[in-house]
Design a protein around this motif. Structure first.
Motif, short mmCIF file in Angstrom:
data_model
loop_
_atom_site.label_atom_id
_atom_site.label_comp_id
_atom_site.label_asym_id
_atom_site.label_seq_id
_atom_site.Cartn_x
_atom_site.Cartn_y
_atom_site.Cartn_z
N ALA A 169 -5.92 -3.07 -9.94
CA ALA A 169 -7.22 -2.55 -9.50
C ALA A 169 -7.30 -1.04 -9.65
O ALA A 169 -8.38 -0.48 -9.87
CB ALA A 169 -7.49 -2.95 -8.06
N ASP A 170 -6.14 -0.36 -9.54
CA ASP A 170 -6.08 1.09 -9.69
C ASP A 170 -6.00 1.52 -11.16
O ASP A 170 -5.87 2.72 -11.44
CB ASP A 170 -4.87 1.65 -8.93
CG ASP A 170 -5.04 1.55 -7.42
OD1 ASP A 170 -6.16 1.29 -6.95
OD2 ASP A 170 -4.02 1.71 -6.71
N ARG A 178 -4.54 3.35 6.82
CA ARG A 178 -3.86 2.54 5.81
C ARG A 178 -4.40 1.11 5.77
O ARG A 178 -4.56 0.51 4.70
CB ARG A 178 -2.35 2.55 6.05
CG ARG A 178 -1.73 3.91 5.76
CD ARG A 178 -0.26 3.99 6.16
NE ARG A 178 0.28 5.31 5.87
CZ ARG A 178 0.76 5.69 4.70
NH1 ARG A 178 0.81 4.82 3.70
NH2 ARG A 178 1.21 6.91 4.51
N SER A 179 -4.68 0.55 6.94
CA SER A 179 -5.22 -0.81 6.96
C SER A 179 -6.63 -0.83 6.36
O SER A 179 -7.00 -1.79 5.67
CB SER A 179 -5.22 -1.38 8.38
OG SER A 179 -6.05 -0.62 9.24
N ALA A 180 -7.43 0.21 6.62
CA ALA A 180 -8.78 0.27 6.04
C ALA A 180 -8.72 0.30 4.52
O ALA A 180 -9.52 -0.36 3.83
CB ALA A 180 -9.52 1.50 6.57
N LYS A 182 -10.07 -2.86 2.13
CA LYS A 182 -11.14 -2.61 1.17
C LYS A 182 -10.90 -3.37 -0.14
O LYS A 182 -11.85 -3.87 -0.75
CB LYS A 182 -11.27 -1.11 0.90
CG LYS A 182 -12.47 -0.75 0.04
CD LYS A 182 -12.61 0.76 -0.12
CE LYS A 182 -13.81 1.11 -0.99
NZ LYS A 182 -13.96 2.57 -1.18
N TYR A 183 -9.64 -3.45 -0.56
CA TYR A 183 -9.33 -4.22 -1.78
C TYR A 183 -9.78 -5.67 -1.64
O TYR A 183 -10.28 -6.27 -2.60
CB TYR A 183 -7.83 -4.19 -2.07
CG TYR A 183 -7.30 -2.90 -2.65
CD1 TYR A 183 -7.38 -2.63 -4.01
CD2 TYR A 183 -6.70 -1.95 -1.83
CE1 TYR A 183 -6.87 -1.45 -4.54
CE2 TYR A 183 -6.19 -0.77 -2.36
CZ TYR A 183 -6.28 -0.52 -3.71
OH TYR A 183 -5.79 0.65 -4.23
N PHE A 184 -9.59 -6.22 -0.45
CA PHE A 184 -9.94 -7.63 -0.23
C PHE A 184 -11.45 -7.78 -0.02
O PHE A 184 -12.04 -8.76 -0.49
CB PHE A 184 -9.17 -8.17 0.97
CG PHE A 184 -7.71 -8.39 0.66
CD1 PHE A 184 -7.26 -9.61 0.17
CD2 PHE A 184 -6.79 -7.36 0.84
CE1 PHE A 184 -5.93 -9.80 -0.13
CE2 PHE A 184 -5.46 -7.54 0.53
CZ PHE A 184 -5.03 -8.77 0.05
N GLU A 185 -12.07 -6.83 0.65
CA GLU A 185 -13.52 -6.88 0.84
C GLU A 185 -14.25 -6.81 -0.51
O GLU A 185 -15.29 -7.46 -0.70
CB GLU A 185 -13.97 -5.74 1.75
CG GLU A 185 -13.55 -5.93 3.20
CD GLU A 185 -13.74 -4.68 4.03
OE1 GLU A 185 -13.85 -4.82 5.27
OE2 GLU A 185 -13.76 -3.57 3.47
N GLU A 186 -13.68 -6.06 -1.45
CA GLU A 186 -14.27 -5.93 -2.78
C GLU A 186 -13.75 -6.99 -3.75
O GLU A 186 -14.05 -6.96 -4.94
CB GLU A 186 -13.99 -4.53 -3.34
CG GLU A 186 -14.66 -3.42 -2.53
CD GLU A 186 -14.33 -2.03 -3.03
OE1 GLU A 186 -13.44 -1.89 -3.91
OE2 GLU A 186 -14.97 -1.07 -2.55
N ASP A 198 0.82 -1.21 0.00
CA ASP A 198 0.00 0.00 0.00
C ASP A 198 0.86 1.26 0.00
O ASP A 198 0.60 2.20 -0.77
CB ASP A 198 -0.92 -0.01 1.22
CG ASP A 198 -1.68 1.29 1.37
OD1 ASP A 198 -2.64 1.50 0.62
OD2 ASP A 198 -1.31 2.12 2.24
N PHE A 199 1.90 1.30 0.84
CA PHE A 199 2.71 2.51 0.88
C PHE A 199 3.58 2.64 -0.37
O PHE A 199 3.82 3.75 -0.86
CB PHE A 199 3.52 2.55 2.19
CG PHE A 199 5.00 2.42 2.07
CD1 PHE A 199 5.81 3.53 1.88
CD2 PHE A 199 5.61 1.17 2.18
CE1 PHE A 199 7.19 3.41 1.80
CE2 PHE A 199 6.99 1.05 2.09
CZ PHE A 199 7.78 2.18 1.90
#
Length: 317
Positions: free
Chosen positions: A162-163, A270-272, A276-280, A128-129
């Motif tokens: 995904a981005d 950052r964890s949220a 979110k990528y995994f939840e979606e 993520d970072f």
């Protein structure tokens, strides 16, 4: 409590498993009963004495894991007994019980399986970072990821895809090549197959956690491109001719996750974003390989063999 520990640095033979005193928590700490403990290559370096490890007699390795809060300090405000938490930078994790500072705990969402959370903590926050603080890639840019099928590589490549970024990469075997292609990469090469000459000056960004490939990475960049250099899994980087980089407007960016993950709010935000990528269901990772904590020696040897795909987790009995 039972713990995996060692009394001197060396090979996996130094690892022992047995009873050690339980940690005593401070007023701003949580006592966490571990469910899964992440094994990382840094733990190999620590065991060998080549990397910082927190002082303790005997040494207890591990800095990452997921578990349930079983006791809270008198000044803890945000957590209760029974909460499930993740941490990625707390020492002495190779044990049944770990004292976790409240500000370093990350609440685990109920929408994601606990085993998956354990598999994506450190590598996911690293990805993520790299993507959102250093790479900052725009839609349809071409990027290249060294070690695309590794722990960070799998998450980073899918996050970028995904981005809206076009992702290429290299890996060590045809099996890992197919894995990365299945996860959405545009093209994936097998190492030492002679692909490099066709992709000189092609990529907007190269993500390099290998180190020894840094010179190759700069040659893959188009003018005004950038290398995101974040590790030395393959050895120290070679000398770089910065005059040549200057003449081609190429940049090398570096960063350390711990300069970005500096507060409880940073961990939460950052964890949220990661979760979110995994939840979606935009990111899917290989199932982890799980060893009992008492099988720590075998787990270390498996990681060192280079044959692992996906995360290796240790599970207290």
């Amino acid at each position: 409590m039972k713990a995996l520990y060692f009394e001197s640095f060396g090979s996996s033979d130094v690892l022992q498993y047995g009873e050690l005193p339980e940690p005593v928590i401070a007023n701003k700490e949580l006592l966490v009963q571990m469910e899964y403990i992440g094994l990382n290559y840094a733990d190999i370096y620590r065991r060998k004495g080549n990397y910082h490890i927190e002082k303790h007699i005997p040494y207890i390795n591990g800095y990452e894991g997921v578990g349930t809060v079983v006791e809270i300090g008198t000044a803890v405000a945000e957590y209760e007994v029974g909460d499930k938490v993740l941490f990625v930078d707390v020492p002495f994790a190779n044990a049944e019980l770990v004292a976790v500072p409240e500000e370093k705990a990350i609440r685990v969402p109920k929408t994601i399986d606990i085993q998956l959370i354990a598999s994506i903590g450190l590598q996911g926050l690293t990805a993520d970072f790299l993507a959102h603080d250093l790479g900052l890639n725009g839609k349809d840019e071409n990027v290249f990821v060294h070690g695309i099928s590794g722990g960070v590589g799998q998450i980073l490549s899918q996050m970028l895809t995904a981005d809206g970024v076009k992702v290429y990469g290299v890996t060590s075997t045809e099996e890992k090549q197919q894995l990365a292609l299945n996860q959405g990469a545009e093209m994936v090469f097998v190492r030492n197959s002679g692909w490099e000459s066709e992709y000189h000056s092609f990529f907007d960004t190269v993500y390099d956690g290998v180190g020894s490939t840094l010179l190759e990475s700069t040659s893959l960049l188009k003018n005004r491109g950038k290398v995101v250099f974040f590790g030395m899994a393959g050895g120290n980087p070679p000398a770089i001719d910065f005059i040549q980089l200057l003449s081609q407007s190429k940049s090398i960016l570096t960063g350390d996750l711990w300069d970005y993950l500096t507060s409880a709010n940073q961990r939460k935000e950052r964890s949220a974003r990661l979760f979110k990528y995994f939840e979606e269901e935009k990111i899917v990772t290989s199932p982890p390989t799980i060893y009992a904590l008492k099988e720590g020696k075998q787990a270390h040897e498996h990681l060192e063999s280079g044959k692992s795909i996906g995360k290796i987790l240790l599970q207290p009995s």
